[in-house]
Design a protein around this motif. Structure first.
Motif, PDB file in Angstrom:
ATOM      1  N   LYS A   1       3.422   1.846  -1.027  1.00 44.15           N
ATOM      2  CA  LYS A   1       4.700   1.747  -2.299  1.00 44.15           C
ATOM      3  C   LYS A   1       4.753   2.507  -3.310  1.00 44.15           C
ATOM      4  CE  LYS A   1       8.294   0.772  -4.994  1.00 44.15           C
ATOM      5  NZ  LYS A   1       8.467   1.311  -5.844  1.00 44.15           N
ATOM      6  N   PRO A   2       3.184   2.110  -3.619  1.00 48.68           N
ATOM      7  CA  PRO A   2       2.628   3.647  -5.120  1.00 48.68           C
ATOM      8  C   PRO A   2       2.199   4.932  -3.842  1.00 48.68           C
ATOM      9  CG  PRO A   2       0.986   1.964  -4.752  1.00 48.68           C
ATOM     10  CD  PRO A   2       2.414   1.824  -3.562  1.00 48.68           C
TER      11      PRO A   2
ATOM     12  N   GLU B   1      -2.620   2.677  -6.655  1.00 49.47           N
ATOM     13  CA  GLU B   1      -2.413   3.532  -7.598  1.00 49.47           C
ATOM     14  C   GLU B   1      -3.666   3.934  -8.298  1.00 49.47           C
ATOM     15  OE1 GLU B   1       0.504   1.290 -10.541  1.00 49.47           O
ATOM     16  OE2 GLU B   1       1.756   1.590  -8.857  1.00 49.47           O
ATOM     17  N   LYS B   2      -4.944   3.260  -8.851  1.00 46.27           N
ATOM     18  CA  LYS B   2      -5.572   3.743  -9.368  1.00 46.27           C
ATOM     19  C   LYS B   2      -6.646   5.103  -8.269  1.00 46.27           C
ATOM     20  CE  LYS B   2      -6.975   0.209 -12.641  1.00 46.27           C
ATOM     21  NZ  LYS B   2      -7.243  -1.340 -12.392  1.00 46.27           N
TER      22      LYS B   2
ATOM     23  N   ASP C   1       6.134   7.007  -4.608  1.00 46.45           N
ATOM     24  CA  ASP C   1       6.496   6.778  -5.528  1.00 46.45           C
ATOM     25  C   ASP C   1       5.669   8.442  -6.088  1.00 46.45           C
ATOM     26  OD1 ASP C   1       8.198   4.746  -6.116  1.00 46.45           O
ATOM     27  OD2 ASP C   1       6.652   3.825  -6.942  1.00 46.45           O
ATOM     28  N   HIS C   2       4.870   8.333  -5.811  1.00 43.41           N
ATOM     29  CA  HIS C   2       3.583   9.434  -6.201  1.00 43.41           C
ATOM     30  C   HIS C   2       4.282  11.069  -5.611  1.00 43.41           C
ATOM     31  CE1 HIS C   2      -0.151  12.233  -7.855  1.00 43.41           C
ATOM     32  NE2 HIS C   2      -0.080  12.036  -6.524  1.00 43.41           N
TER      33      HIS C   2
ATOM     34  N   GLU D   1       1.221  -1.411  -0.101  1.00 41.70           N
ATOM     35  CA  GLU D   1      -0.236   0.101  -0.088  1.00 41.70           C
ATOM     36  C   GLU D   1       0.809   1.556   0.194  1.00 41.70           C
ATOM     37  OE1 GLU D   1      -3.593  -2.303   2.577  1.00 41.70           O
ATOM     38  OE2 GLU D   1      -2.083  -0.812   4.152  1.00 41.70           O
TER      39      GLU D   1
ATOM     40  N   LEU E   1      -4.697   7.147  -6.992  1.00 46.87           N
ATOM     41  CA  LEU E   1      -4.235   8.317  -6.254  1.00 46.87           C
ATOM     42  C   LEU E   1      -4.333  10.220  -6.747  1.00 46.87           C
ATOM     43  CD1 LEU E   1      -0.598   6.987  -7.028  1.00 46.87           C
ATOM     44  CD2 LEU E   1      -1.107   6.713  -5.295  1.00 46.87           C
TER      45      LEU E   1
ATOM     46  N   ARG F   1      -0.683  -2.907  -4.487  1.00 44.97           N
ATOM     47  CA  ARG F   1       0.068  -1.776  -5.418  1.00 44.97           C
ATOM     48  C   ARG F   1      -1.082  -0.785  -6.594  1.00 44.97           C
ATOM     49  NH1 ARG F   1       4.684  -4.465  -5.190  1.00 44.97           N
ATOM     50  NH2 ARG F   1       4.837  -4.926  -7.009  1.00 44.97           N
ATOM     51  N   ALA F   2      -1.547  -2.108  -7.056  1.00 45.52           N
ATOM     52  CA  ALA F   2      -2.480  -1.679  -8.803  1.00 45.52           C
ATOM     53  C   ALA F   2      -3.467  -0.456  -8.372  1.00 45.52           C
ATOM     54  CB  ALA F   2      -2.761  -2.699  -9.308  1.00 45.52           C
TER      55      ALA F   2
END
Ligand code: SF4
Lengths: 271, 331
Positions: A13-14, A177-178, A17-18, A11, A180, A173-174
């Protein structure tokens, strides 16, 4: 500043990165941060979430005007996988206690009830989200700041059609990410609210100048703060003057301030 | 206007709950056990919540009708108040509710019938003596009337008990339910005013003075008894000119001889509420002045208070008989 509390590395990681977060070295929990955001990975469960929340509060300097956001995946009997939901009621399944995060802003997504459980829920008996951290997080974060600044945002990862067994690090993660975009909006909204609160609670403009110029006792400092706030509320001008600066003691400066305030008219006019 | 509604489980199926929820079809509806779970938690900030308060629909279990605090009534022995709502849609900076409650949400108690029962029981206890009831202590009596319909609901009760005096206190122009009703001789609609300069600065979202005067004129024409409340009076540099103009504007339009009462009171707050307000609004001019503690209250220094009251009393004598003028003082 906004504090994120997440349970899983997947959870986190994205979000790392963001927001471009860097890891802080050492410590009992992994903490990642930039200038505006600090993120802690708590591990699973209410106790871990509560402990991590307390830890992050201590690590980032014990400040009250901080916003807190618990982000993570959750189950829901009926909602579609990937739905992003803001939580408007949190219930601890074990104690039955509920909390209601005040919704003082335009919601960027749907909102729903959430039940915090100790074991993964697969039957989704109640109509609401199921997670394992929110109750521990919320009760703890509300000790550090006002409830308007504490929220939980969940992304649906499992439902009656797709069980918890299908969840893995990659799809977690996906899912995050969706969402964000919504997380971004929430983060900005909470930051703005926190800034507003900080503004109400900030020191008066000229406090530092006074404290540098004279030595005030603790009780004199309180008095000084109050008088300067009064001055600031009633006048846009500076209270500082050569006459004031020439005064030999803190006590005399306070008396001067009192006199100046008494002489200042209280005006209201229709503009 | 209302985007979130909390609903106590006990009143979820109440007809009033359903009616109100229908009016706000798009609002998020959240069920709670007791309204206190939402309203009372410590970690809340009234000022932040006031940006977007929620409506809380609840049932009042006890303390429906309470004795008024000292200095609230205007002479009768039996003075009571009741609050079908907690908090207000307006945002007056001097309002004690901000210091009293942690939450800015509006709580509406939907069990109006229990209020009626409690009122009737107090009337019976008074054994035929005059008894006064004040609404609008923890809220504005009329501001949310189009949604609550509370006043419309209780007026018939006061029509039946003429020894019971009923005062509504308001800054609102929401008087449709009154205009639809035959005026009651034992009911007074009391409007609170500060000069427009003060209203503009301190009474956020309150209708302008002129609109409220229009409303009073309509009610007076229909035969409703009216009261004027200059409480709190706010001290400022030009208070004499501002209050003089306010009185003149009001009495140019209103029939002073048909007024029920006029009351005056200097700005004052219970000391603990004042402390809370200072924390919430450190940037507020109203509190940035020397206020003095006295008997658990905080107000202007006595000479200022006395000067303001004396001035306004004298000015009012130009328009109204002294026997309907009262000064409220709890200091
Ligand atoms: S109208 Fe009355 S109850 Fe409402 S905010 Fe103003 S003072 Fe408070």
């Amino acid at each position: 500043m906004v504090h994120f509390v997440v349970a899983l590395q997947a959870e986190a990681k994205p979000l790392m990165d963001h927001f471009g977060l860097r890891r802080r070295t050492g410590g009992a929990f992994p903490v990642f941060e930039n200038e505006h955001v600090a993120l802690i990975v708590s591990g699973m469960g209410k106790v871990a979430a509560a402990a991590a929340t307390g830890y992050l509060h201590a690590q980032t300097g014990n400040r009250a005007c901080r916003a807190w956001l618990n982000i993570g995946i959750a189950g829901h009997g009926r909602r579609a996988i990937g739905d992003g939901v803001l939580v408007h009621k949190i219930t601890d399944q074990i104690t039955g206690r509920s909390w209601y995060p005040p919704l003082t802003f335009e919601l960027p997504c749907a909102s729903d009830d959430l039940i915090s459980v100790d074991e993964p829920e697969t039957k989704y008996r109640k109509n609401g989200l199921y997670d394992m951290e929110a109750a521990g997080f919320y009760a703890t974060a509300c000790r550090f700041t006002t409830a308007e600044l504490v929220h939980c945002y969940k992304v649906v990862s499992d439902n009656l059609a797709s069980s918890t067994g299908d969840i893995n690090a990659r799809n977690v993660r996906a899912l995050i990410e969706k969402r964000l975009d919504a997380i971004d909006i929430l983060t900005q909204t909470l930051r703005a609210l926190a800034a507003r609160l900080a503004e109400f609670q900030s020191d008066p403009r000229e406090l530092a100048r006074f404290l540098k110029h004279w030595r005030f006792t603790v009780s004199e400092q309180h008095q000084l703060r109050r008088l300067l706030l009064h001055w600031q509320a009633r006048s846009a001008e500076t209270v500082w003057s050569d006459e004031l600066a020439a005064l030999p003691s803190a006590n005399k400066a306070l008396r001067h301030l009192n006199r100046e305030l008494d002489a200042l008219p209280i005006e209201y006019s229709c503009t | 206007m209302i985007r979130t509604i909390y609903i106590e489980r006990e009143v979820a199926d109440h007809s009033r709950t359903r009616k109100i929820c229908d009016k706000f079809a798009d609002a998020v509806k959240i069920q709670c056990e007791r309204y206190g779970e939402v309203f009372n938690p410590k970690a809340q900030n009234f000022r932040l919540q006031k940006r977007r308060p929620a409506l809380v629909l609840a049932r009042k279990h006890n303390g429906m009708v309470l004795k008024t605090p000292e200095g609230y009534g205007i002479g009768d022995n039996h003075n009571y108040y009741f609050s079908h709502m907690l908090n207000c849609i307006y945002d007056c900076r001097y309002c004690f509710l901000q210091g009293m409650y942690r939450s800015a949400h509006y709580v509406l108690f939907v069990n109006y019938e229990d209020f009626e029962t409690a009122i009737v029981s107090k009337i019976s206890e008074a054994n035929g003596e005059t008894i006064s009831f004040f609404s609008g202590y923890d809220c504005d009596s009329l501001a949310l009337e189009p949604i609550t319909g509370f006043v419309e609901h209780v007026l018939p009760l006061f029509a039946r008990y003429r020894n019971a005096f009923f005062e509504l206190r308001t800054k609102s122009t929401q008087v449709r339910s009154l205009l639809r009703t035959e005026p009651l001789p034992n009911c007074v609609v009391a409007f609170s005013f500060t000069p427009q300069e003060i209203s503009a600065a301190l009474e956020n979202n309150v209708p302008p003075v002129a609109k409220r005067v229009d409303t009073m004129v309509r009610l007076q024409r229909q035969g409703w008894r009216l009261g004027l409340r200059f409480d709190p009076m706010i001290y400022h540099q030009d208070y004499q000119a501002h209050y003089r103009r306010l009185f003149s504007d009001l009495f140019q339009r209103l029939d002073a001889e048909r007024l029920h009462s006029v009351t005056l009171g200097a700005f004052r707050l219970p000391a603990p509420y004042h402390r809370n307000l200072l924390r919430l609004y450190p940037d507020e001019r109203l509190f940035a002045t020397t206020l003095e503690p006295s008997n658990g209250m905080v107000s202007y220094k006595a000479p200022i208070r006395d000067e303001m009251i004396a001035f306004c009393e004298q000015e009012l004598q130009r328009y109204v008989a002294p026997d309907i003028c009262f000064s409220c003082s709890t200091l």
